[in-house]
Design a protein around this motif. Structure first.
Motif, PDB file in Angstrom:
ATOM      1  N   ALA A   1       0.829  -1.214   0.000  1.00 22.20           N
ATOM      2  CA  ALA A   1       0.000   0.000   0.000  1.00 22.20           C
ATOM      3  C   ALA A   1       0.863   1.263   0.000  1.00 22.20           C
ATOM      4  O   ALA A   1       0.512   2.259  -0.647  1.00 22.20           O
ATOM      5  N   SER A   2       2.007   1.231   0.691  1.00 23.26           N
ATOM      6  CA  SER A   2       2.823   2.437   0.757  1.00 23.26           C
ATOM      7  C   SER A   2       3.939   2.448  -0.293  1.00 23.26           C
ATOM      8  O   SER A   2       4.655   3.429  -0.442  1.00 23.26           O
ATOM      9  N   TRP A   3       4.075   1.342  -1.025  1.00 19.47           N
ATOM     10  CA  TRP A   3       5.113   1.251  -2.072  1.00 19.47           C
ATOM     11  C   TRP A   3       4.852   2.307  -3.158  1.00 19.47           C
ATOM     12  O   TRP A   3       3.721   2.518  -3.581  1.00 19.47           O
ATOM     13  N   ARG A   4       5.911   2.982  -3.606  1.00 26.66           N
ATOM     14  CA  ARG A   4       5.791   3.920  -4.725  1.00 26.66           C
ATOM     15  C   ARG A   4       6.928   3.664  -5.695  1.00 26.66           C
ATOM     16  O   ARG A   4       8.070   3.427  -5.290  1.00 26.66           O
ATOM     17  N   LEU A   5       6.604   3.741  -6.987  1.00 24.41           N
ATOM     18  CA  LEU A   5       7.631   3.589  -8.026  1.00 24.41           C
ATOM     19  C   LEU A   5       8.236   4.958  -8.317  1.00 24.41           C
ATOM     20  O   LEU A   5       7.543   5.867  -8.776  1.00 24.41           O
ATOM     21  N   GLU A   6       9.534   5.111  -8.020  1.00 22.66           N
ATOM     22  CA  GLU A   6      10.219   6.392  -8.230  1.00 22.66           C
ATOM     23  C   GLU A   6      10.690   6.496  -9.682  1.00 22.66           C
ATOM     24  O   GLU A   6      11.188   5.526 -10.244  1.00 22.66           O
ATOM     25  N   LEU A   7      10.563   7.678 -10.280  1.00 25.39           N
ATOM     26  CA  LEU A   7      10.980   7.895 -11.668  1.00 25.39           C
ATOM     27  C   LEU A   7      12.022   9.003 -11.717  1.00 25.39           C
ATOM     28  O   LEU A   7      11.933   9.993 -10.991  1.00 25.39           O
ATOM     29  N   SER A   8      13.017   8.849 -12.604  1.00 26.23           N
ATOM     30  CA  SER A   8      14.033   9.891 -12.745  1.00 26.23           C
ATOM     31  C   SER A   8      14.593   9.870 -14.165  1.00 26.23           C
ATOM     32  O   SER A   8      14.309   8.955 -14.947  1.00 26.23           O
ATOM     33  N   GLY A   9      15.388  10.867 -14.507  1.00 25.59           N
ATOM     34  CA  GLY A   9      16.020  10.928 -15.823  1.00 25.59           C
ATOM     35  C   GLY A   9      15.138  11.614 -16.852  1.00 25.59           C
ATOM     36  O   GLY A   9      14.336  12.495 -16.513  1.00 25.59           O
ATOM     37  N   GLN A  10      15.288  11.201 -18.109  1.00 20.25           N
ATOM     38  CA  GLN A  10      14.633  11.881 -19.227  1.00 20.25           C
ATOM     39  C   GLN A  10      13.152  11.498 -19.334  1.00 20.25           C
ATOM     40  O   GLN A  10      12.741  10.774 -20.232  1.00 20.25           O
ATOM     41  N   ILE A  11      12.384  12.004 -18.358  1.00 24.66           N
ATOM     42  CA  ILE A  11      10.956  11.694 -18.256  1.00 24.66           C
ATOM     43  C   ILE A  11      10.217  13.010 -18.023  1.00 24.66           C
ATOM     44  O   ILE A  11      10.649  13.828 -17.185  1.00 24.66           O
ATOM     45  N   ALA A  12       9.115  13.243 -18.758  1.00 25.43           N
ATOM     46  CA  ALA A  12       8.375  14.503 -18.622  1.00 25.43           C
ATOM     47  C   ALA A  12       7.665  14.583 -17.268  1.00 25.43           C
ATOM     48  O   ALA A  12       7.749  15.585 -16.567  1.00 25.43           O
ATOM     49  N   ASP A  13       6.972  13.510 -16.880  1.00 25.05           N
ATOM     50  CA  ASP A  13       6.211  13.511 -15.627  1.00 25.05           C
ATOM     51  C   ASP A  13       6.837  12.507 -14.661  1.00 25.05           C
ATOM     52  O   ASP A  13       6.624  11.297 -14.775  1.00 25.05           O
ATOM     53  N   ARG A  14       7.607  13.032 -13.702  1.00 26.66           N
ATOM     54  CA  ARG A  14       8.375  12.132 -12.825  1.00 26.66           C
ATOM     55  C   ARG A  14       7.662  11.850 -11.507  1.00 26.66           C
ATOM     56  O   ARG A  14       8.282  11.388 -10.558  1.00 26.66           O
ATOM     57  N   ARG A  15       6.353  12.096 -11.458  1.00 28.46           N
ATOM     58  CA  ARG A  15       5.636  11.801 -10.214  1.00 28.46           C
ATOM     59  C   ARG A  15       5.657  10.306  -9.931  1.00 28.46           C
ATOM     60  O   ARG A  15       5.512   9.507 -10.861  1.00 28.46           O
ATOM     61  N   PRO A  16       5.848   9.921  -8.668  1.00 26.10           N
ATOM     62  CA  PRO A  16       5.876   8.481  -8.347  1.00 26.10           C
ATOM     63  C   PRO A  16       4.509   7.821  -8.575  1.00 26.10           C
ATOM     64  O   PRO A  16       3.477   8.487  -8.517  1.00 26.10           O
ATOM     65  N   TRP A  17       4.555   6.506  -8.830  1.00 25.41           N
ATOM     66  CA  TRP A  17       3.329   5.748  -9.106  1.00 25.41           C
ATOM     67  C   TRP A  17       3.029   4.777  -7.977  1.00 25.41           C
ATOM     68  O   TRP A  17       3.931   4.143  -7.434  1.00 25.41           O
TER      69      TRP A  17
END
Lengths: 215, 252
Positions: free
Chosen positions: B104-120
């Motif tokens: 439930a608290s797990w979030r996928l972190e995004l970084s680098g050449q990505i327009a929308d880096r909000r976690p999922w």
């Protein structure tokens, strides 16, 4: 071969340079592939045994894989050159094509009783059988190898061999046949050591047996 | 005939032959020593010339594999009856050391050449289209097993977050400290999915809960489990096994 146009004492080479070169490159590559292959096999054996560590190269699985996939290119290059030469020059048709079962049986008996005469540049029925057989086996080893290296991108190859797992077993079985060939091959070389020299220097083709004086 | 004639040859008579034999033995042992020193301990860690040559060949093989790769070549799929039971667990540690996170608290972190880096979150991923595949997993050790995964096609997700699809690499960091990276072409392959389920239930801890990247076009080491973060980059992020000498592309 036209005997009239030959300088006396200068018989043609028993083994042309291209055959010797591809033979030795393939031999070295094959030794690397077999010994690294044994270590790769050891990582996930399909039979209840593993190969002794001293008989393998690479030091660890990653190293063995790197050896295997590097030697692969040397074997493929030398093999391709040899196949083109073999078909193009008539070497396969003339020297390697197996002759009838009667001649094979006769030469096997002669070989086993150590009465099989070796004449440089002339392949007897046993040699023809072994060489043509091992060529087919090596080609099969390369194709099954490709099919387990690229079971998706070369999916039709794995499909032909019955899928990844079956192709892997066939690849292993072909290795066993090649090792058996090498054992027999080296034993025959040990019996007639001059063949080793002529595979290095090229040697000279022996005169054909003169039927009238021989009988 | 003199019956007392000495039959034993003198030393001078046999000396040339002895010298020859000696030379031959010397040459032979030198050759085998050379061969041995060449063949032992080549483990890609010594930095010697053989290892350097092997590394160059491995990079060459990366290029050949990338050239052979096609998005049109699909991996074979299998009927449910062909699934390997139980599907094997494999990691760089034993089963007792499997790590878990709170889904439930797990979030996928995004970084680098990505327009929308909000976690999922997992719930957000489950709202995206899902694909199920029964394909063969091939381990770099040679064994293989057929498994049943479903999840979000990775290409759908990458487009959704505005990832730069011209970037060369996708890197993965996992919460079990594993990491790996793949080429963009493989990331966009139609059978590359972000697996959320195994069979009919959410991924169990042994298979990489809560998120694993499943690609039948790559060997097992390239299929990261326990994913925590994804980055899009032009600098090769390497990988846990790849940095130790395993071939980077490791395609199938």
């Amino acid at each position: 071969m036209n005997q009239m146009h030959r300088k006396p004492g200068r018989a043609p080479r028993a083994h042309p340079a291209i055959v010797r070169l591809t033979h030795w490159i393939s031999a070295a590559a094959m030794v690397c592939m077999i010994m690294s292959g044994w270590r790769i096999y050891n990582a996930s054996p399909i039979l209840p045994f593993t190969f002794p560590e001293w008989a393998t190269i690479g030091g660890w699985l990653g190293g063995a894989l790197n050896w295997h996939f590097a030697a692969m290119w040397a074997l493929a290059a030398a093999g391709a050159i040899y196949l083109v030469y073999g078909f193009g020059s008539g070497h396969f048709r003339r020297d390697i094509r197996p002759v009838g079962p009667r001649a094979i049986l006769r030469d096997i008996v002669a070989a086993l009783t150590l009465r099989l005469a070796h004449r440089e540049g002339h392949y007897n029925a046993v040699q023809r059988l072994l060489y043509s057989g091992v060529l087919v086996v090596i080609v099969l080893t390369v194709i099954t190898g490709l099919s387990i290296w690229k079971p998706v991108q070369l999916g039709f190859l794995s499909w032909i061999f019955g899928g990844y797992a079956v192709a892997r077993v066939i690849h292993f079985t072909m290795m066993v046949l090649i090792v058996c060939f090498i054992v027999v091959h080296l034993a025959l070389v040990a019996l007639v050591p001059s063949t080793l020299r002529s595979m290095i220097t090229g040697g000279r083709v022996a005169e054909p047996i003169d039927r009238e004086t021989a009988s | 005939m003199n019956p007392f004639r000495r039959v034993r040859p003198t030393y001078d008579e046999v000396r040339p032959d002895l010298v020859k034999i000696e030379r031959r033995l010397m040459l032979r042992s030198a050759l085998s020593l050379g061969a041995l020193s060449m063949l032992t301990g080549c483990n890609l860690e010594d930095g010697d010339s053989v290892d350097e040559a092997l590394k160059i060949m491995s990079r060459f093989n990366d290029k050949v594999q990338a050239a052979l790769f096609s998005n049109d070549h699909l991996a074979a799929t299998f009927p449910p009856g062909a699934i390997t039971k139980p599907f094997p667990f494999n990691a760089y540690y034993g089963m007792a050391d499997i790590r878990t996170v709170d889904a439930a608290s797990w979030r996928l972190e995004l970084s680098g050449q990505i327009a929308d880096r909000r976690p999922w979150s997992l719930a957000q991923l489950r709202e995206l289209p899902q694909q199920r595949q029964i394909t063969r997993h091939i381990c770099i050790e040679g064994w293989s097993a057929i498994g049943d995964w479903s999840g979000v096609p990775f290409s759908v997700f990458l487009k959704r977050i505005g990832a730069d699809l011209r970037a060369r690499y996708v890197g993965f960091k996992c919460f079990d400290d594993y990491f790996t990276s793949i080429d963009m072409a493989t990331a966009l392959h139609p059978q590359t999915i972000m697996a959320l389920d195994y069979g009919d239930s959410p991924l169990p801890p042994a298979y990489g809960a809560p998120l694993k990247l499943r690609m039948p076009t790559k060997l097992g080491i390239k299929n990261p489990k326990y994913i925590a973060a994804i980055t899009i980059t032009n600098h090769n992020p390497g990988g846990y096994w790849e940095n130790q000498g395993y071939n980077w592309f490791s395609g199938s």
